[in-house]
Design a protein around this motif. Structure first.
Motif, PDB file in Angstrom:
ATOM      1  N   ARG A 183       1.794   8.338   1.346  1.00  9.18           N
ATOM      2  CA  ARG A 183       0.434   8.339   0.451  1.00  9.18           C
ATOM      3  C   ARG A 183       0.455   8.162  -0.938  1.00  9.18           C
ATOM      4  O   ARG A 183      -0.287   7.536  -1.784  1.00  9.18           O
ATOM      5  N   ILE A 184       1.686   8.782  -1.404  1.00 12.57           N
ATOM      6  CA  ILE A 184       1.948   8.964  -2.976  1.00 12.57           C
ATOM      7  C   ILE A 184       1.992   7.476  -3.375  1.00 12.57           C
ATOM      8  O   ILE A 184       1.787   6.961  -4.446  1.00 12.57           O
ATOM      9  N   LEU A 185       3.092   6.792  -2.551  1.00 12.83           N
ATOM     10  CA  LEU A 185       3.263   5.369  -2.869  1.00 12.83           C
ATOM     11  C   LEU A 185       2.008   4.495  -3.090  1.00 12.83           C
ATOM     12  O   LEU A 185       1.914   3.581  -3.800  1.00 12.83           O
ATOM     13  N   SER A 186       1.326   4.692  -1.860  1.00 15.70           N
ATOM     14  CA  SER A 186       0.028   4.124  -1.859  1.00 15.70           C
ATOM     15  C   SER A 186      -0.885   4.255  -3.143  1.00 15.70           C
ATOM     16  O   SER A 186      -1.676   3.415  -3.721  1.00 15.70           O
ATOM     17  N   ASP A 187      -0.967   5.448  -3.220  1.00 15.82           N
ATOM     18  CA  ASP A 187      -1.787   5.804  -4.405  1.00 15.82           C
ATOM     19  C   ASP A 187      -1.286   5.156  -5.794  1.00 15.82           C
ATOM     20  O   ASP A 187      -2.197   4.575  -6.750  1.00 15.82           O
ATOM     21  N   LEU A 188      -0.089   5.102  -5.951  1.00 20.33           N
ATOM     22  CA  LEU A 188       0.554   4.779  -7.223  1.00 20.33           C
ATOM     23  C   LEU A 188       0.224   3.179  -7.221  1.00 20.33           C
ATOM     24  O   LEU A 188       0.009   2.613  -8.165  1.00 20.33           O
ATOM     25  N   GLU A 189       0.366   2.517  -6.152  1.00 16.06           N
ATOM     26  CA  GLU A 189      -0.006   1.074  -5.836  1.00 16.06           C
ATOM     27  C   GLU A 189      -1.261   0.909  -6.323  1.00 16.06           C
ATOM     28  O   GLU A 189      -1.746  -0.157  -6.859  1.00 16.06           O
ATOM     29  N   ALA A 190      -2.351   1.579  -5.826  1.00 18.42           N
ATOM     30  CA  ALA A 190      -3.709   1.581  -6.147  1.00 18.42           C
ATOM     31  C   ALA A 190      -3.953   1.674  -7.503  1.00 18.42           C
ATOM     32  O   ALA A 190      -4.823   0.820  -8.228  1.00 18.42           O
ATOM     33  N   ARG A 191      -3.258   2.677  -8.236  1.00 16.04           N
ATOM     34  CA  ARG A 191      -3.503   2.662  -9.559  1.00 16.04           C
ATOM     35  C   ARG A 191      -2.849   1.594 -10.310  1.00 16.04           C
ATOM     36  O   ARG A 191      -3.437   1.234 -11.371  1.00 16.04           O
ATOM     37  N   ASP A 192      -1.844   1.157 -10.090  1.00 17.89           N
ATOM     38  CA  ASP A 192      -1.210   0.031 -10.741  1.00 17.89           C
ATOM     39  C   ASP A 192      -2.375  -1.258 -10.631  1.00 17.89           C
ATOM     40  O   ASP A 192      -2.487  -1.895 -11.616  1.00 17.89           O
ATOM     41  N   SER A 193      -2.773  -1.568  -9.327  1.00 18.38           N
ATOM     42  CA  SER A 193      -3.921  -2.761  -9.247  1.00 18.38           C
ATOM     43  C   SER A 193      -5.013  -2.196 -10.319  1.00 18.38           C
ATOM     44  O   SER A 193      -5.736  -3.341 -10.664  1.00 18.38           O
ATOM     45  N   ARG A 194      -5.583  -0.849 -10.362  1.00 13.12           N
ATOM     46  CA  ARG A 194      -6.616  -1.001 -11.090  1.00 13.12           C
ATOM     47  C   ARG A 194      -6.457  -1.196 -12.604  1.00 13.12           C
ATOM     48  O   ARG A 194      -7.192  -1.572 -13.100  1.00 13.12           O
ATOM     49  N   LEU A 195      -5.265  -0.688 -13.025  1.00 11.22           N
ATOM     50  CA  LEU A 195      -4.535  -0.941 -14.067  1.00 11.22           C
ATOM     51  C   LEU A 195      -4.433  -2.327 -14.554  1.00 11.22           C
ATOM     52  O   LEU A 195      -5.078  -2.699 -15.655  1.00 11.22           O
ATOM     53  N   GLN A 196      -4.136  -3.126 -13.858  1.00  9.98           N
ATOM     54  CA  GLN A 196      -3.882  -4.559 -13.714  1.00  9.98           C
ATOM     55  C   GLN A 196      -5.580  -5.268 -13.863  1.00  9.98           C
ATOM     56  O   GLN A 196      -5.588  -6.095 -14.815  1.00  9.98           O
ATOM     57  N   SER A 197      -6.288  -4.670 -13.284  1.00 11.32           N
ATOM     58  CA  SER A 197      -7.639  -5.195 -13.313  1.00 11.32           C
ATOM     59  C   SER A 197      -8.430  -4.958 -14.549  1.00 11.32           C
ATOM     60  O   SER A 197      -8.926  -5.918 -15.527  1.00 11.32           O
ATOM     61  N   GLU A 198      -8.027  -3.707 -15.191  1.00 15.41           N
ATOM     62  CA  GLU A 198      -8.629  -3.588 -16.588  1.00 15.41           C
ATOM     63  C   GLU A 198      -7.939  -4.292 -17.478  1.00 15.41           C
ATOM     64  O   GLU A 198      -8.748  -4.754 -18.431  1.00 15.41           O
ATOM     65  N   ILE A 199      -6.764  -4.535 -17.336  1.00 13.73           N
ATOM     66  CA  ILE A 199      -6.043  -5.437 -18.369  1.00 13.73           C
ATOM     67  C   ILE A 199      -6.700  -6.731 -18.423  1.00 13.73           C
ATOM     68  O   ILE A 199      -7.005  -7.320 -19.427  1.00 13.73           O
ATOM     69  N   THR A 200      -6.884  -7.321 -17.130  1.00 14.71           N
ATOM     70  CA  THR A 200      -7.445  -8.680 -17.114  1.00 14.71           C
ATOM     71  C   THR A 200      -8.906  -8.437 -17.938  1.00 14.71           C
ATOM     72  O   THR A 200      -9.263  -9.605 -18.455  1.00 14.71           O
ATOM     73  N   ALA A 201      -9.642  -7.429 -17.469  1.00 12.58           N
ATOM     74  CA  ALA A 201     -10.945  -7.572 -18.041  1.00 12.58           C
ATOM     75  C   ALA A 201     -10.921  -7.272 -19.581  1.00 12.58           C
ATOM     76  O   ALA A 201     -11.612  -8.149 -20.234  1.00 12.58           O
ATOM     77  N   LEU A 202     -10.144  -6.647 -20.043  1.00 11.38           N
ATOM     78  CA  LEU A 202      -9.822  -6.589 -21.683  1.00 11.38           C
ATOM     79  C   LEU A 202      -9.497  -7.801 -22.131  1.00 11.38           C
ATOM     80  O   LEU A 202     -10.088  -8.299 -23.327  1.00 11.38           O
TER      81      LEU A 202
END
Length: 294
Positions: A111-130
């Protein structure tokens, strides 16, 4: 008539009496001179002369003690040893800090690994939007329109973060019962670290407080807690907007908020929802001294 004395030679001319030879006399040859003149001081033979080195030979240069000669190579070795020791201490402390994860169950680690991957995906999306916003802001008329839209979006985000605007979105509804103020504060900090964006807390007495960066929690006399000058009684209902699964996993990490509350006699229940509403707002504080630097 005179009597002959002991010194008289009855048989011939007078001659001196014989004396025993001295140790220094040479009985077999002519007399040789003494090694030193009479009255001169004795000559002391040094250890160097005894070993065959002339007395007037130049003294060899004295070598400095080994510990006084620190070459550049020695200094470099000392620096490298110090760096190695520092690295070893840091590694040992890091290993000690990972003991919590080492004892976690396999499903918790997944679960921790899955959450970290989800957070990484969210941060990548924010970088693309910026990056997209940056390109729009640097292009002509479209840039001015994009700048206006970006300013409005930024104002809404700041209003949500400052607590001056209500919010809605996916999140968690958490019930904390039989807990003290430190447990509530730990839960809020853990939720923020897991991506919680907007929060409010409500007490059983009907008081609701918007949680912002300056919010504080203290135990109240007679029971309950005080949050931002408002008194709340338990159980407490904590509503937070963010990624539900990520936040729930963060609270359930071994040794985390849930484990701490349970060991202290309290209880924590969580419910994931597709949409929650945070209706309480925080009154903006009028600044007296601070102002923008530009």
């Amino acid at each position: 008539m005179d009597r002959p004395s002991a010194d008289d030679d009855l048989d011939g001319p007078t001659r001196p009496l014989d004396r025993p030879p001295a140790a220094d006399d040479d009985l077999d040859g002519p007399t040789r001179p003494l090694d030193r003149p009479p009255g001169s001081p004795e000559r002391v033979t040094s250890a160097r002369e005894a070993s065959g080195v002339p007395a007037n030979a130049e003294e060899p240069p004295t070598k400095p003690a080994p510990w006084r000669r620190l070459s550049s190579a020695g200094a470099l070795i000392c620096v490298l040893l110090a760096l190695f020791g520092f690295t070893l201490v840091v590694q040992l402390r890091s290993n000690d800090g990972d003991q919590g994860l080492a004892t976690a169950r396999q499903e918790d680690l997944v679960r921790i690994l899955s959450d970290l991957e989800a957070r990484d995906s969210r941060l990548q999306s924010e970088i693309t939007a910026l990056e997209t916003s940056q390109r729009q802001l640097t292009s002509g008329v479209a840039g001015r329109q994009a700048a206006l839209a970006e300013a409005e979006k930024r104002a809404d985000e700041l209003g949500l973060l400052a607590g001056t605007l209500p919010g809605r979105g996916p999140g968690l509804v958490i019930t904390l019962d039989k807990v003290k103020s430190p447990a509530v504060l730990n839960a809020v900090q853990e939720l923020r670290g897991a991506g919680g964006e907007v929060m409010q807390i409500a007490g059983a007495n009907g008081q609701t407080v918007r949680i912002v960066a300056s919010s504080y929690f203290v135990d109240a006399d007679g029971g309950g807690i005080i949050c931002d000058d408002a008194r709340l009684t338990g159980p407490y209902l904590l509503t937070v907007i963010g990624a539900p699964q990520t936040m729930q996993t963060a609270l359930q990490i071994p040794g985390g908020v849930v484990a701490s509350v349970n060991s202290g006699g309290g209880s924590v229940t969580m419910e994931q929802r597709a949409e929650v509403e945070v209706t309480a707002v925080h009154q903006a504080t009028a600044l007296q001294y601070a102002k923008p630097a530009s």
